[in-house]
Design a protein around this motif. Structure first.
Motif, PDB file in Angstrom:
ATOM      1  N   THR A  19       0.665  -0.664  -0.211  1.00 50.31           N
ATOM      2  CA  THR A  19      -0.024  -0.178   0.180  1.00 50.31           C
ATOM      3  C   THR A  19       0.792   1.158  -0.312  1.00 50.31           C
ATOM      4  OG1 THR A  19      -1.710  -1.138   1.376  1.00 50.31           O
ATOM      5  CG2 THR A  19      -2.323   0.958   1.329  1.00 50.31           C
ATOM      6  N   ILE A  20       0.711   2.788  -1.349  1.00 51.64           N
ATOM      7  CA  ILE A  20       0.935   3.105  -1.280  1.00 51.64           C
ATOM      8  C   ILE A  20       0.799   4.591  -0.862  1.00 51.64           C
ATOM      9  CG2 ILE A  20       2.702   4.534  -3.008  1.00 51.64           C
ATOM     10  CD1 ILE A  20       3.992   2.222  -1.783  1.00 51.64           C
ATOM     11  N   VAL A  21       0.914   5.846   0.023  1.00 51.73           N
ATOM     12  CA  VAL A  21       0.666   6.706   0.588  1.00 51.73           C
ATOM     13  C   VAL A  21       1.140   7.801  -0.100  1.00 51.73           C
ATOM     14  CG1 VAL A  21      -0.070   7.843   2.445  1.00 51.73           C
ATOM     15  CG2 VAL A  21      -0.551   5.267   3.029  1.00 51.73           C
ATOM     16  N   SER A  70       0.327  -3.484   5.132  1.00 50.89           N
ATOM     17  CA  SER A  70      -0.968  -3.375   5.398  1.00 50.89           C
ATOM     18  C   SER A  70      -1.971  -1.827   4.794  1.00 50.89           C
ATOM     19  CB  SER A  70      -0.888  -3.719   7.080  1.00 50.89           C
ATOM     20  OG  SER A  70      -2.538  -2.675   7.169  1.00 50.89           O
ATOM     21  N   ALA A  71      -3.247  -2.768   4.111  1.00 51.86           N
ATOM     22  CA  ALA A  71      -3.581  -1.020   3.511  1.00 51.86           C
ATOM     23  C   ALA A  71      -4.205  -0.653   5.157  1.00 51.86           C
ATOM     24  CB  ALA A  71      -4.917  -1.482   2.799  1.00 51.86           C
ATOM     25  N   ARG A  72      -4.970  -1.092   5.723  1.00 49.56           N
ATOM     26  CA  ARG A  72      -4.968  -0.649   6.880  1.00 49.56           C
ATOM     27  C   ARG A  72      -4.313   0.400   8.241  1.00 49.56           C
ATOM     28  NH1 ARG A  72      -9.966  -1.793   9.056  1.00 49.56           N
ATOM     29  NH2 ARG A  72     -10.305  -3.579   7.687  1.00 49.56           N
ATOM     30  N   GLN A  73      -3.386  -0.324   7.820  1.00 47.72           N
ATOM     31  CA  GLN A  73      -2.354   0.691   8.574  1.00 47.72           C
ATOM     32  C   GLN A  73      -1.755   1.977   7.607  1.00 47.72           C
ATOM     33  OE1 GLN A  73       0.465  -2.481   8.972  1.00 47.72           O
ATOM     34  NE2 GLN A  73       0.673  -2.385  10.887  1.00 47.72           N
ATOM     35  N   ALA A  74      -1.765   1.713   6.596  1.00 51.06           N
ATOM     36  CA  ALA A  74      -1.753   3.038   5.914  1.00 51.06           C
ATOM     37  C   ALA A  74      -2.659   4.162   6.191  1.00 51.06           C
ATOM     38  CB  ALA A  74      -1.784   2.466   4.445  1.00 51.06           C
ATOM     39  N   VAL A  75      -3.797   3.364   6.266  1.00 49.49           N
ATOM     40  CA  VAL A  75      -5.294   4.211   6.462  1.00 49.49           C
ATOM     41  C   VAL A  75      -5.056   5.090   7.578  1.00 49.49           C
ATOM     42  CG1 VAL A  75      -7.524   4.606   6.174  1.00 49.49           C
ATOM     43  CG2 VAL A  75      -6.597   2.989   4.651  1.00 49.49           C
ATOM     44  N   VAL A  82      -8.340   0.094  -1.732  1.00 45.91           N
ATOM     45  CA  VAL A  82      -8.046   0.977  -0.374  1.00 45.91           C
ATOM     46  C   VAL A  82      -9.637   0.571  -0.055  1.00 45.91           C
ATOM     47  CG1 VAL A  82      -7.279   2.005   1.347  1.00 45.91           C
ATOM     48  CG2 VAL A  82      -6.556   0.967  -0.763  1.00 45.91           C
ATOM     49  N   HIS A  83     -10.848   0.930  -0.125  1.00 42.48           N
ATOM     50  CA  HIS A  83     -11.829   1.072   0.476  1.00 42.48           C
ATOM     51  C   HIS A  83     -12.276  -0.491   0.721  1.00 42.48           C
ATOM     52  CE1 HIS A  83     -16.457   0.804   0.077  1.00 42.48           C
ATOM     53  NE2 HIS A  83     -16.109   1.792   1.129  1.00 42.48           N
ATOM     54  N   ASP A  84     -12.657  -1.056   0.240  1.00 43.86           N
ATOM     55  CA  ASP A  84     -13.049  -2.402   0.565  1.00 43.86           C
ATOM     56  C   ASP A  84     -12.049  -3.811   0.967  1.00 43.86           C
ATOM     57  OD1 ASP A  84     -14.465  -1.739  -1.526  1.00 43.86           O
ATOM     58  OD2 ASP A  84     -14.022  -3.288  -3.753  1.00 43.86           O
ATOM     59  N   LEU A  85     -10.846  -3.072   0.516  1.00 42.18           N
ATOM     60  CA  LEU A  85     -10.177  -3.546   2.630  1.00 42.18           C
ATOM     61  C   LEU A  85     -10.501  -3.206   3.465  1.00 42.18           C
ATOM     62  CD1 LEU A  85      -6.615  -3.328   0.222  1.00 42.18           C
ATOM     63  CD2 LEU A  85      -8.138  -5.988   0.587  1.00 42.18           C
ATOM     64  N   VAL A  86     -10.378  -2.112   3.788  1.00 44.08           N
ATOM     65  CA  VAL A  86     -10.881  -1.621   5.242  1.00 44.08           C
ATOM     66  C   VAL A  86     -11.351  -0.849   5.356  1.00 44.08           C
ATOM     67  CG1 VAL A  86      -8.406  -0.764   4.523  1.00 44.08           C
ATOM     68  CG2 VAL A  86      -9.793   1.030   4.327  1.00 44.08           C
TER      69      VAL A  86
END
Length: 166
Positions: free
Chosen positions: A2-4, A59-64, A129-133
């Motif tokens: 996951t890139i921010v 992790s997408a959750r950690q990124a968000v 990302v929406h669907d993952l988190v």
């Protein structure tokens, strides 16, 4: 991966209004918030360039969670600033090429385009990302269809609710 991407809104205007020395001080404080939040959420700062940064997470959750934290901390750190400091942040997940300490490829470009679509003070995420988190600790305010430069068709992006506890 996951890139921010983060970017200070109207950085040139801020530099002109504040002057070079005050701008550099602001940038140092901004970079410290980015570094601290990224490390606390298990990510790493891949690079900073000017007023922007690229962060990577497994992790997408950690990124968000990190993006939310950055927005909150920037708002607090610069609440008394004579000129408002607002960030736009974009998040996307996918396969990324990794060489040395850098990431490359479509996922990186997609994340950058998501960030460029964000408003000041906003965390915007891709549909993936929406669907993952989406769930108990991440809520969304709205979604919108946008065209992302260099990518075909329209893409649904979601604004993260920054008011929650997550």
């Amino acid at each position: 991966m996951t890139i921010v991407f983060t970017d200070i809104v109207d950085s040139t205007l801020l530099t002109v209004r504040l002057g070079d020395h005050a701008w550099l001080d602001l940038l140092r404080r901004h970079n410290a918030v980015i570094e601290e939040s990224t490390t606390a959420h298990g990510g790493r700062v891949v690079e900073t360039q000017g007023d922007g940064s690229m962060l990577a997470f497994s992790s997408a959750r950690q990124a968000v969670a990190c993006a939310r934290s950055i927005q909150r901390k920037i708002a607090t750190a610069f609440a008394d600033a004579a000129v408002p400091v607002r960030l736009r942040i974009g998040v996307h997940t996918g396969d990324a090429l990794h060489e040395a300490d850098h990431f490359y490829g479509t996922t990186v470009h997609h994340a950058a385009r998501v960030a460029s679509s964000a408003l000041g003070g906003e965390v915007l995420v891709s549909n993936l990302v929406h669907d993952l988190v989406a769930g108990e600790d991440v809520d969304f305010l709205e979604s919108r269809e946008v065209e992302l430069k260099g990518f075909e068709g329209s893409h649904r992006l979601f604004a993260v609710d920054l008011s929650g506890d997550g």
